[in-house]
Design a protein around this motif. Structure first.
Motif, PDB file in Angstrom:
ATOM      1  N   LYS A  13       0.818  -1.205   0.000  1.00 21.30           N
ATOM      2  CA  LYS A  13       0.000   0.000   0.000  1.00 21.30           C
ATOM      3  C   LYS A  13       0.854   1.258   0.000  1.00 21.30           C
ATOM      4  O   LYS A  13       0.503   2.271  -0.564  1.00 21.30           O
ATOM      5  CB  LYS A  13      -0.904  -0.024   1.242  1.00 21.30           C
ATOM      6  CG  LYS A  13      -2.323   0.428   0.935  1.00 21.30           C
ATOM      7  CD  LYS A  13      -3.069   0.637   2.205  1.00 21.30           C
ATOM      8  CE  LYS A  13      -3.731  -0.637   2.697  1.00 21.30           C
ATOM      9  NZ  LYS A  13      -4.487  -0.399   3.947  1.00 21.30           N
ATOM     10  N   TYR A  14       1.989   1.161   0.672  1.00 17.39           N
ATOM     11  CA  TYR A  14       2.827   2.353   0.809  1.00 17.39           C
ATOM     12  C   TYR A  14       4.207   2.080   0.237  1.00 17.39           C
ATOM     13  O   TYR A  14       4.517   0.982  -0.210  1.00 17.39           O
ATOM     14  CB  TYR A  14       2.949   2.756   2.283  1.00 17.39           C
ATOM     15  CG  TYR A  14       1.619   2.829   2.973  1.00 17.39           C
ATOM     16  CD1 TYR A  14       0.699   3.806   2.557  1.00 17.39           C
ATOM     17  CD2 TYR A  14       1.270   1.955   3.985  1.00 17.39           C
ATOM     18  CE1 TYR A  14      -0.540   3.880   3.159  1.00 17.39           C
ATOM     19  CE2 TYR A  14       0.044   2.035   4.602  1.00 17.39           C
ATOM     20  CZ  TYR A  14      -0.871   2.992   4.181  1.00 17.39           C
ATOM     21  OH  TYR A  14      -2.083   3.062   4.780  1.00 17.39           O
ATOM     22  N   GLN A  15       4.989   3.127   0.330  1.00 16.40           N
ATOM     23  CA  GLN A  15       6.367   2.968  -0.126  1.00 16.40           C
ATOM     24  C   GLN A  15       7.103   2.002   0.796  1.00 16.40           C
ATOM     25  O   GLN A  15       6.744   1.847   1.960  1.00 16.40           O
ATOM     26  CB  GLN A  15       7.069   4.325  -0.125  1.00 16.40           C
ATOM     27  CG  GLN A  15       6.552   5.190  -1.254  1.00 16.40           C
ATOM     28  CD  GLN A  15       6.944   6.629  -1.096  1.00 16.40           C
ATOM     29  OE1 GLN A  15       7.230   7.076  -0.009  1.00 16.40           O
ATOM     30  NE2 GLN A  15       6.943   7.346  -2.206  1.00 16.40           N
ATOM     31  N   GLU A  40       1.333   7.194   7.716  1.00 18.45           N
ATOM     32  CA  GLU A  40       0.291   6.173   7.785  1.00 18.45           C
ATOM     33  C   GLU A  40       0.727   5.054   8.721  1.00 18.45           C
ATOM     34  O   GLU A  40       1.881   4.985   9.132  1.00 18.45           O
ATOM     35  CB  GLU A  40       0.039   5.592   6.386  1.00 18.45           C
ATOM     36  CG  GLU A  40      -0.213   6.631   5.328  1.00 18.45           C
ATOM     37  CD  GLU A  40      -1.430   7.477   5.635  1.00 18.45           C
ATOM     38  OE1 GLU A  40      -2.434   6.921   6.095  1.00 18.45           O
ATOM     39  OE2 GLU A  40      -1.356   8.708   5.449  1.00 18.45           O
ATOM     40  N   TYR A 334      10.665   1.318  -4.623  1.00 20.89           N
ATOM     41  CA  TYR A 334      10.245   2.294  -3.617  1.00 20.89           C
ATOM     42  C   TYR A 334       8.738   2.513  -3.636  1.00 20.89           C
ATOM     43  O   TYR A 334       8.137   2.835  -2.628  1.00 20.89           O
ATOM     44  CB  TYR A 334      10.991   3.599  -3.877  1.00 20.89           C
ATOM     45  CG  TYR A 334      10.881   4.612  -2.768  1.00 20.89           C
ATOM     46  CD1 TYR A 334      11.265   4.280  -1.470  1.00 20.89           C
ATOM     47  CD2 TYR A 334      10.418   5.899  -3.021  1.00 20.89           C
ATOM     48  CE1 TYR A 334      11.185   5.213  -0.456  1.00 20.89           C
ATOM     49  CE2 TYR A 334      10.329   6.839  -2.003  1.00 20.89           C
ATOM     50  CZ  TYR A 334      10.710   6.487  -0.711  1.00 20.89           C
ATOM     51  OH  TYR A 334      10.630   7.412   0.285  1.00 20.89           O
ATOM     52  N   ASP A 335       8.152   2.318  -4.788  1.00 16.38           N
ATOM     53  CA  ASP A 335       6.704   2.532  -4.867  1.00 16.38           C
ATOM     54  C   ASP A 335       5.913   1.371  -4.264  1.00 16.38           C
ATOM     55  O   ASP A 335       4.702   1.315  -4.388  1.00 16.38           O
ATOM     56  CB  ASP A 335       6.268   2.788  -6.306  1.00 16.38           C
ATOM     57  CG  ASP A 335       6.750   1.715  -7.250  1.00 16.38           C
ATOM     58  OD1 ASP A 335       7.247   0.685  -6.761  1.00 16.38           O
ATOM     59  OD2 ASP A 335       6.650   1.881  -8.473  1.00 16.38           O
TER      60      ASP A 335
END
Lengths: 350, 786
Positions: A13-15, A40, A334-335
């Motif tokens: 969901k996040y980096q 987050e 990283y994404d």
């Protein structure tokens, strides 16, 4: 998320920066990865490759209190792992246990086994002893090297010894020698340092500035691979560490991490900030190569790159081989995209 | 006729059988063949039974046949009768004649005995008479013999007594040959009786001989005497048992000493060569060193000729001497070419040596001097060719290093350009010169050269191949990009570590490699094809020695490598700068931004340097973006644009913020995607600068991602990036990519920020303007002060 050309993909969901193989899981190819989000709620994902190798299944999703900068799995217990995390202005490191039964999905909370709270500065990494029976751990911040003894049953970690590398050196990471449990390589601003854990003294070093990552060759003793920002990847023979045994060009931008294959000694993977994963073939038979004529050498320099996986949208920071199926590796950009690829077509003929 | 012949034969056969049966002791043998088979009808067989035969005939035949047979038989019987009669008659005749002969012999032998006795008597008497004469003459003969011996002895004594006088006479008339002959003749006697009655005589003659020896020696040593005379003297001396070997040794030593005089002194060689060259127009001047040298060698060879004749057994020694001289020549030649030598000089000396060799070869053809010198010449020539190439390489690297490129000059002045031009010229001129020299070598007509033409061409081709290869290696060494494979070379430049090697030099090397690839190698290839082709007969086993394609590839790769290396070294500098910038402050406790941080200046300064260096060395790209007319205006517009973007973000609900932000960046990437950040570098000013900027911005982004910012920290980054935007776009051709990267930095910073509140556009603008004004003022101050 749709997979790449050949790889199996999975989206966080996040980096995220770090991914690690769950070595202790002998029945499956499993990876653990943690997100890096400042604001987050961060998550730790337990990912398992389906038996056909066509799908990456999330076996567990656990929330983690802070953003994760480093993650390492315990080599003997598949439920235990360590993280290095940051709260924004301070750093911490802890050992966690995945709650039982971990097959249950969604937001189970992790159980903190121990907190490695002997540090003040920025913690870089936690290293598990490569020996499977050992309960030793090392945590590193920019100045200090701390050796821990972990007791899982009593849920405590105890500092065995602590040594400062000095203000000047600014450690940035390291690797535990799989051939010698008393030796640890640490990267610093200006050199690669080799520490003897019995005396907690630096015994040797390779002068090389801005080394970002090192990895020992699991199959061949004395061979160390290093990656640095400026001039790519170097292979070192630790017995004569003045000059690298071999140089690989690395990446167009920084080379972030290198990993030697646990089974095929010549295969090396590297990830870089040019959004690519490169697979190298480095025979590194030191003596012969150097004596060859420059023509030969240059010819050999031409083709060490076996393949470049470029299907990434952002810098790739995380990288892990599977030791169960050594032709499989996981990469993390990283994404937040985990990509599992197989290097089978490039395996050397045995 | 055949029917007639057959019975005739039959008849003859029968005759023979009959005769043989008659003579043969065992009748069965002679008739064994036919007796059995024709036992009944063969009349001739012993077992023939007439009655039986008759019975058979009567039974078998009719009357007519019987009658016929009868007639036939009667005729046969008659025939046989006459034959037998003839036989008997002939034998009888022979008996009669034999009897006659015996009778005649008997009558002739009668009376022979008496004649024989008479003959014996006469021979006896002759013998006795001859014995008588012999005994009567014996005494006289003895006497005569004795007298004769005495006379001989006397004559010898006389000769010996006369010997001194005779020798003196000979000395006077210089007839040494006779004298020696006399003396050697008398020698045995003198030896035996010299101590007694001939003492005086012996002494005298020995004295005379001493004089003779002395005379002979002087004659032998005097160079004015003819070779013949000297040779004779030597022979005579040898006959007189004078130790000639020591003489010979002495003479040869003298000859050897004269060798030193003949040695071509490297220092003088140049003069020698020069003068030899100009010999055509300055014939009159005999004192020229070349002439002297030639005379000396000529004298030397004459002497050798003489000694060879005088001492035929000393050939080996002379060979050695001649070889030594040749070897010495080539050695000094080698010494000579260790320094830089023009081809004319080289050839001049070569010619001299060759002449010497030819001269000596005439005298001593067996010494195989020409072979020896051909070998030596090959070695020397090969060395010379190799040396020429190494000189060329030295020249080029000297040119490159001559201008001590230091930081200041490289950027300010035109040093890089000068160096590039100079080294280009050095390479071009060098190759042209070297070709000229090779032409000279090939045009040379001296003996060996003609034979070696093929070899030379092979060397030249090989030489060029090696030259370019080592040049490439040297470029890499000079650039400091020594790989681990060549430690030895790396050790040489260990002193000047990689950061001491100026980046500008690397750039020059890169461009020079391109130049070599595109200009020099084709030229060399052409030149070789026109003038130096076909010589690779000996090199064909490994393919042709000169492979332009491969060299082009090598230099192409080298140029790319060097250019990349240049960019790397440049970006490294910036990287260090950025590292310091991001490591030092505590970004979480950053204070409010007051001004644009100074690292921006340093960064721009670095870029400016790159731009200046690149401008000096690399060509402009064909594509040139239109110049921005109003940089200020664009500045504000872009800032406001990014601002609105962020303002939008700010308005979102707090919890959704980060996620939407991430989503947004993903979305943005989807659209902006394939803004190629890492494109291939080209050999143009713009491409290099752009690549450098891109790499630096990427590094900036990565550094930002490693930090955590508070609001002020983020604002500081925002401010710095905003300030960078305008000047970067000025310098860079790929605006889109730069925009993208700058935005990426902002995005990265905002992602890593705990509290994203961007600066208000007016404040941003104000701060930037303040900075611009300040830097302008700074510049003005600088120009005023300087």
């Amino acid at each position: 998320m749709q997979g790449g050309s050949s790889g199996v993909g999975y989206g966080l969901k996040y980096q995220a920066r770090c991914i690690s193989e769950v070595k202790a899981d002998r029945d499956h190819t499993t990876f653990l990865t943690g997100t890096l989000s400042l604001k987050e709620e961060n998550e730790v994902h337990l990912l398992r490759l389906s038996s056909g190798g066509s799908e990456l299944v999330c076996e567990g999703l656990f929330s983690h209190p802070n953003e994760i900068w480093d993650l390492a799995c315990c080599p003997f217990d598949q439920r235990i792992f360590s993280t290095v995390f940051s709260t924004g202005d301070s750093f911490g490191a802890a050992i966690w246990q995945i709650p039982e039964p971990y097959g249950q999905s969604n937001s189970s909370t992790l159980e903190c086994v121990a907190s490695l709270d002997a540090h003040v500065g920025k913690i870089n990494c936690v290293l598990w002893s490569p020996s499977e029976k050992s309960d030793k751990l090392i945590s590193m911040d920019e100045q200090n090297l701390v050796l821990w003894s972990l007791d899982c049953s009593r849920k405590s970690a105890e500092v065995l010894s602590k040594e400062s590398a000095g203000m000047r050196h600014s450690l940035s990471g390291g690797a535990w020698n799989p051939h010698d449990v008393n030796s640890v390589a640490a990267t610093s601003e200006s050199s690669i340092q080799f520490w003897d854990l019995r005396t907690m003294k630096m015994v040797n070093s390779i002068e090389r500035s801005h080394v970002r990552n090192v990895d020992y060759n699991l199959k061949r003793e004395h061979i160390l691979v290093s990656a640095d920002d400026e001039s790519g990847i170097h292979l070192w023979d630790l017995r004569k560490a003045k000059v690298p045994v071999q140089e690989l060009p690395g990446h167009t931008h920084w080379t972030w991490a290198v990993r030697c294959n646990p089974e095929y000694e010549e295969l090396i993977l590297s990830v870089g900030t040019d959004s690519a994963v490169n697979l190298w073939f480095a025979s590194a038979s030191s003596e012969k190569k150097t004596s060859e004529s420059p023509v030969e050498a240059s010819r050999q320099r031409v083709n060490p790159l076996l393949n470049s996986y470029t299907d990434y949208e952002d810098s790739v920071y995380g990288l892990a081989w599977s030791s169960r199926e050594p032709w499989i590796f996981a990469s993390l950009s990283y994404d937040g995209r985990v990509v599992i690829e197989s290097v089978k077509p490039f395996l050397p003929k045995r | 006729m055949a029917t007639e012949a057959a019975p005739m034969d039959e008849k003859a056969k029968r005759m023979r059988d009959l005769l043989s049966s008659f003579y043969a002791p065992d009748p069965s043998i002679s008739t064994s063949g036919s007796s059995i088979s024709t036992s009944f009808d063969n009349i001739n067989s012993t077992s023939f039974d007439a009655d039986q035969y008759m019975d058979l005939m009567i039974k078998k035949s009719n009357l007519e046949v019987l009658l016929q047979r009868h007639v036939q038989m009667a005729a046969e019987i008659k025939n046989l009768d006459t034959d037998l009669q003839m036989l008997v008659y002939e034998n009888y005749n022979k008996f009669i004649s034999a009897t006659d002969t015996i009778k005649r012999m008997k009558s002739n032998i009668f009376g022979m005995e008496g004649n024989m006795d008479q003959l014996l008597q006469k021979i006896m008497s002759v013998q006795s008479r001859s014995d008588g004469v012999n005994t009567s003459l014996f005494e006289k003969r003895e006497h005569i013999e004795k007298l004769h011996r005495t006379r001989n002895l006397l004559r010898k004594v006389q000769f010996i007594y006369d010997l001194p006088a005779r020798l003196h006479k000979c000395i006077k008339s210089e007839a040494y040959g006779d004298a020696v002959r006399f003396y050697t003749g008398a020698m045995p006697i003198l030896k035996v009786y010299g101590d007694t009655s001939f003492q005086d005589c012996r002494r005298d003659s020995e004295e005379a001989i001493k004089i003779i020896i002395k005379n002979l020696q002087t004659k032998l040593f005097s160079d004015s005497e003819s070779i013949q005379a000297r040779a004779e003297a030597a022979v005579l001396l040898k006959q007189l048992d004078v130790p000639v070997d020591s003489l010979k040794a002495k003479l040869l030593e003298k000859l050897e000493q004269s060798l030193d005089g003949l040695q071509i002194n490297p220092e003088e060689a140049r003069k020698l060569a020069k003068q030899n060259d100009s010999s055509n127009d300055a014939e009159s001047d005999d004192q020229r060193p070349a002439k002297i040298h030639e005379d000396a060698v000529r004298g030397f060879s004459e002497a050798m000729r003489a000694y060879r004749e005088i001492f035929p057994d000393s050939e080996e020694r002379l060979f050695k001497l001649a070889r030594a001289l040749t070897a010495m020549h080539f050695e000094s030649m080698e010494l000579y070419i260790r320094k830089r030598v023009s081809t004319e000089d080289f050839l001049g000396i070569f010619r001299i040596i060759w002449e010497d060799v030819v001269l000596m070869d005439e005298v001593l053809p067996e010494a195989a001097l020409s072979d020896l010198s051909a070998e030596a010449a090959q070695v020397t020539l090969k060395q010379y060719v190799a040396r020429m190439f190494s000189h060329l390489q030295q020249d080029i690297s000297d040119t490159l290093l001559k201008f001590g490129i230091n930081q200041k000059e490289a950027v300010e002045g035109e040093v890089l350009k000068v160096v590039l031009e100079a080294s280009k010229k050095a390479v071009l001129q060098g190759t042209t010169d070297i070709f000229q020299d090779f032409h000279q070598l090939l045009d040379e007509n001296t003996g060996i050269f003609i034979k070696m033409k093929e070899l030379i061409i092979g060397w030249i081709q090989k030489g060029f191949q090696d030259f370019f290869r080592s040049l490439e290696a040297q470029f890499l060494v000079l650039s400091g990009k020594t790989s681990s494979s060549n430690d030895t070379e790396g050790g040489l430049i260990e002193g000047k570590s990689s950061d001491k090697i100026h980046a500008g030099l690397i750039l020059v090397l890169a461009q020079l490699s391109v130049f070599i690839e595109q200009k020099v190698i084709p030229r060399v290839t052409e030149e070789i094809a026109t003038s130096f082709s076909g010589g690779n007969s000996q090199a064909f086993e490994n393919g042709p020695a000169f492979i332009p394609g491969e060299l082009c590839r090598v230099f192409h790769a080298a140029s790319e490598k060097l250019l990349q290396h240049y960019i790397d070294t440049r970006t490294q500098k910036v990287s260090v700068l950025l590292r310091k910038r991001f490591k030092t402050p505590n970004w979480v406790k950053h204070k409010e931004p007051r001004e644009v941080h100074m690292f921006v200046d340093m960064f721009l300064h670095e870029l400016e340097e790159v731009g200046k260096e690149v401008k000096q060395v690399l060509p402009q790209g064909t594509f040139r973006k239109h110049k921005r007319t109003d940089s200020n205006g664009s500045n504000t517009t872009t800032s406001s644009r990014s601002n609105t973007l962020h303002n939008d973000k700010m308005t979102r609900s707090n919890s959704q913020r980060a996620r939407s932000q991430l989503f947004e960046t993903h979305l943005a990437k989807l659209f902006k995607q394939k803004v190629e950040i890492f494109t291939k570098v080209e050999f143009t000013q713009e491409s290099v600068v752009t690549t450098t900027v891109k790499l630096c911005l990427k590094s900036l982004q990565e550094y930002v991602r490693l930090q955590t910012f508070n609001r002020s920290g983020f604002q500081q980054i925002q401010l710095d990036i905003q300030f960078l935007k305008a000047p970067l776009k000025e310098t860079v051709e790929d605006e889109a990519a730069i925009d993208f990267l700058l935005d990426e930095v902002i995005v990265a910073a905002s992602e890593r920020c705990l509290d994203v509140i961007p600066l208000e556009p007016p404040i941003l603008d104000k701060l930037i303007q303040a900075k611009l004004a300040k830097s302008k003022e700074h510049n003005n101050n600088n120009t005023v002060s300087s």
